[in-house]
Design a protein around this motif. Structure first.
Motif, short mmCIF file in Angstrom:
data_model
loop_
_atom_site.label_atom_id
_atom_site.label_comp_id
_atom_site.label_asym_id
_atom_site.label_seq_id
_atom_site.Cartn_x
_atom_site.Cartn_y
_atom_site.Cartn_z
N ILE A 24 22.77 1.24 -11.28
CA ILE A 24 22.05 1.20 -12.55
C ILE A 24 20.56 1.32 -12.30
CG2 ILE A 24 21.53 -0.21 -14.58
CD1 ILE A 24 24.29 -1.43 -14.34
N ASP A 25 19.94 2.29 -12.92
CA ASP A 25 18.50 2.50 -12.77
C ASP A 25 17.72 1.55 -13.67
OD1 ASP A 25 18.41 4.67 -10.88
OD2 ASP A 25 19.20 5.97 -12.46
N TYR A 26 16.65 1.01 -13.12
CA TYR A 26 15.72 0.19 -13.89
C TYR A 26 14.32 0.71 -13.59
CZ TYR A 26 13.27 -3.90 -15.73
OH TYR A 26 12.44 -4.74 -16.44
N PRO A 27 13.59 1.20 -14.60
CA PRO A 27 12.32 1.89 -14.32
C PRO A 27 11.26 1.02 -13.67
CG PRO A 27 12.62 1.50 -16.68
CD PRO A 27 13.92 1.19 -16.03
N GLY A 28 11.41 -0.29 -13.70
CA GLY A 28 10.41 -1.14 -13.07
C GLY A 28 10.73 -1.50 -11.64
N HIS A 29 11.78 -0.89 -11.05
CA HIS A 29 12.17 -1.25 -9.69
C HIS A 29 12.57 0.00 -8.92
CE1 HIS A 29 13.15 -4.21 -6.67
NE2 HIS A 29 14.30 -3.61 -6.45
N GLN A 30 12.26 0.02 -7.63
CA GLN A 30 12.47 1.24 -6.84
C GLN A 30 13.92 1.45 -6.42
OE1 GLN A 30 10.75 -1.49 -5.99
NE2 GLN A 30 10.59 -1.79 -3.76
N HIS A 31 14.75 0.41 -6.47
CA HIS A 31 16.15 0.54 -6.08
C HIS A 31 17.07 0.45 -7.29
CE1 HIS A 31 14.51 -1.53 -2.26
NE2 HIS A 31 14.47 -0.22 -2.09
N LYS A 32 18.26 0.97 -7.14
CA LYS A 32 19.26 0.80 -8.19
C LYS A 32 19.75 -0.65 -8.19
CE LYS A 32 21.06 5.56 -8.26
NZ LYS A 32 20.77 5.82 -9.70
N VAL B 14 17.89 -18.96 -11.55
CA VAL B 14 17.21 -17.73 -11.16
C VAL B 14 16.31 -17.27 -12.29
CG1 VAL B 14 17.52 -15.35 -10.41
CG2 VAL B 14 19.16 -17.10 -9.72
N GLU B 15 15.10 -16.90 -11.98
CA GLU B 15 14.19 -16.40 -13.00
C GLU B 15 14.45 -14.93 -13.27
OE1 GLU B 15 10.14 -17.15 -12.20
OE2 GLU B 15 10.36 -19.32 -12.03
N CYS B 16 14.22 -14.53 -14.50
CA CYS B 16 14.40 -13.13 -14.88
C CYS B 16 13.17 -12.35 -14.46
CB CYS B 16 14.63 -13.01 -16.39
SG CYS B 16 15.05 -11.34 -16.94
N ASP B 17 13.38 -11.28 -13.70
CA ASP B 17 12.27 -10.49 -13.17
C ASP B 17 11.95 -9.27 -14.02
OD1 ASP B 17 11.86 -12.08 -10.85
OD2 ASP B 17 13.62 -11.19 -9.93
N ALA B 18 12.52 -9.17 -15.21
CA ALA B 18 12.18 -8.05 -16.09
C ALA B 18 10.68 -8.08 -16.36
CB ALA B 18 12.96 -8.14 -17.39
N ASP B 19 10.01 -6.97 -16.07
CA ASP B 19 8.55 -6.96 -16.13
C ASP B 19 8.01 -7.36 -17.49
OD1 ASP B 19 7.96 -6.22 -13.50
OD2 ASP B 19 8.46 -4.14 -13.92
N ASP B 20 8.62 -6.86 -18.54
CA ASP B 20 8.14 -7.21 -19.88
C ASP B 20 9.32 -7.27 -20.84
OD1 ASP B 20 5.53 -7.73 -21.24
OD2 ASP B 20 6.33 -6.26 -22.62
#
Length: 483
Positions: A64-72, A84-90
């Motif tokens: 699954i691609d996530y535009p804020g991260h370099q890996h799937k 665990v904290e959520c690392d979603a940028d925004d």
């Protein structure tokens, strides 16, 4: 057939993994389970490496691609972690409101990059299927940023006090949260009411799914493949500034990092909501006077930048770099207003990018903030960002005009806030302070009680003290024994 050895597993690409029958190992590094029904894999090359992989997780593939991260990322239905904290940028979890709908999508599943320990714990914060099928509705349901429809509302008129409902659970919903929607039937559903259907889509072949990310876009799900993603962060842009540009930047912002930017002592606690600073406007002249007092009182100083915000990845749009979640805002800005910076500008590329980033940030925040959620602190922050943007030479009068209307509307609502909202806040503050005072009084009473009880049996230290000569002899004797 069970593999005895795994080479280049995406969760541990640098070392080989071997199968072991030791069930008393630490938890699986992927799902965090501590009990295993079968063998587990561990690192072969370095015994001290604590990476562990259960057999169930060994077959999981990041897809699954996530535009804020370099890996799937890989989708995992269940984990045994709840801290665990959520690392979603925004994502929604980074917004300034509490939402029950967000909590209902947490930890039931997780999107994870195991090597980077990057986690999206809220289903609402990650990519979701553009459309899904619900067995009790004849049409596909389409993921929609926000649905406000009088036909779906239990009130005749639409205003900020209206309540909106989910057609599956018939419970209220937050109109700021994305939903699955059938426009033909005006059918609206919470995301968390469709978790089984979403889980089925994400655990299947995602190549057949059209996944989109709505939690960070400003009403748009457009993901332009021509946007050039890179590994730079906002902090990298700042660090790349020349000494002169960095000094200019630090006149407007400060932050806490290893480079020891000096804390701005003038940015103390905000007292912008003290009622004695306001008057009740009874005429246009009074309102103008109050707006002036507001501007005077809001003496914009340096803004504090959150360190986490500075670590957000940036993307390139039309030669400018902004946080990836602002890419659609920048594209819309350039389409509507053109390049708002002079072609003859002598600013460096990084300074231009930072100016556009904060400009887009204000537009982004403004568009997603409801009228009732606007505060003086928020308005001050917007003007603080624009102070820097304007100094960089960007033509932003259109945005100042919009903020002027917002500011005047906010000021006109102050009498209403003075009647209930602000007094309630002050009463709550008084209550908190009273509890602190009561605690201090209790501690003082304990001190008095202890002092009173111990005074009658206090040891007379003078009876047990040594004279100077005796003390010297004792110390000398101790030193000789230790020698």
């Amino acid at each position: 057939m069970i593999k005895e050895k795994i080479e280049n597993h995406p969760f541990h690409p640098n070392h080989s993994l071997i199968l072991t029958d030791d069930h008393n190992m630490e938890r699986c590094s992927t799902c965090s389970r501590t009990s295993f029904s079968s063998h587990v894999y561990q690192c072969e090359e370095y015994p001290e490496c604590k990476f562990r992989l259960c057999r169930e997780c060994s077959s999981v593939e990041p897809n699954i691609d996530y535009p804020g991260h370099q890996h799937k990322l890989c989708f995992m239905e269940k984990t045994e972690e709840e801290d665990v904290e959520c690392d979603a940028d925004d994502g929604y979890c980074k917004r300034d409101f509490v939402c029950d709908e967000l909590d209902r999508t947490a930890y039931s599943s997780i999107l994870r990059c195991v090597p980077c320990n990057f986690n999206i714990v809220h289903l609402l914060c990650g990519p979701l299927p553009r459309s899904i099928r619900y067995e009790y509705h004849m049409h596909p349901l389409v993921l929609t940023p926000s649905v406000i429809d009088s036909d779906n509302n239990h009130h005749e008129s639409q205003d900020e006090d209206d309540e909106y409902y989910c057609d599956i659970c018939e419970d209220t919903r937050d109109e700021r949260i994305c939903v699955y929607y059938c426009a033909d039937c005006k059918f609206v559903a919470h995301v968390h009411c469709l978790i089984p259907q979403i889980t089925s889509a994400l655990t299947g072949s995602v190549e057949d799914q059209d996944l989109i990310l709505l939690s960070t876009s400003s009403g748009s799900d457009d993901t332009d493949d021509q946007v050039d993603k890179n590994d730079m962060t906002l902090m990298d842009l700042i660090q790349n500034l020349t000494k002169e540009d960095k000094e200019t930047f630090e006149e407007h912002f400060y932050w806490h990092t290893s480079n020891n930017v000096v804390f701005d002592s003038t940015c103390g606690e905000s007292h912008g909501r003290q009622p004695e600073k306001y008057i009740f406007p009874h005429s246009p002249a009074d309102l103008d006077n109050q707006v002036y007092k507001f501007d005077t009182y809001c003496n914009f100083r340096r803004l504090k930048l959150d360190t986490n915000d500075l670590e957000v990845k940036v993307v390139t749009v039309k030669n400018y770099k902004v946080a990836w979640y602002l890419r659609n805002v920048l594209k819309s800005l350039l389409e509507k207003h053109g390049d708002v910076i002079d072609e003859e500008s002598k600013l460096s590329g990084d300074m231009k990018s930072l100016a556009f980033h904060f400009l887009c940030r204000v537009i982004y925040d403004k568009d997603r903030t409801r009228r009732r959620d606007i505060t003086e602190e928020l308005i001050r922050e917007w003007y603080g960002y624009l102070k820097f943007v304007r100094r960089m030479g960007l033509r932003i009068m259109f945005l100042y005009e919009q903020l002027e209307k917002i500011k005047r509307d906010f000021v006109s609502q102050i009498p209403i806030r003075l009647e209930s909202e602000i007094p309630n806040e002050l009463h709550q503050k008084k209550s908190r302070l009273q509890k602190q005072i009561e605690k201090v009084d209790t501690d003082l009473d304990k001190c008095k009680e202890y002092s009173s009880r111990s005074s009658g049996v206090r040891l007379r230290l003078s009876d047990y003290s040594y004279g100077d000569d005796e003390a010297s002899k004792l110390m000398q004797g101790t030193a000789e024994k230790n020698a």
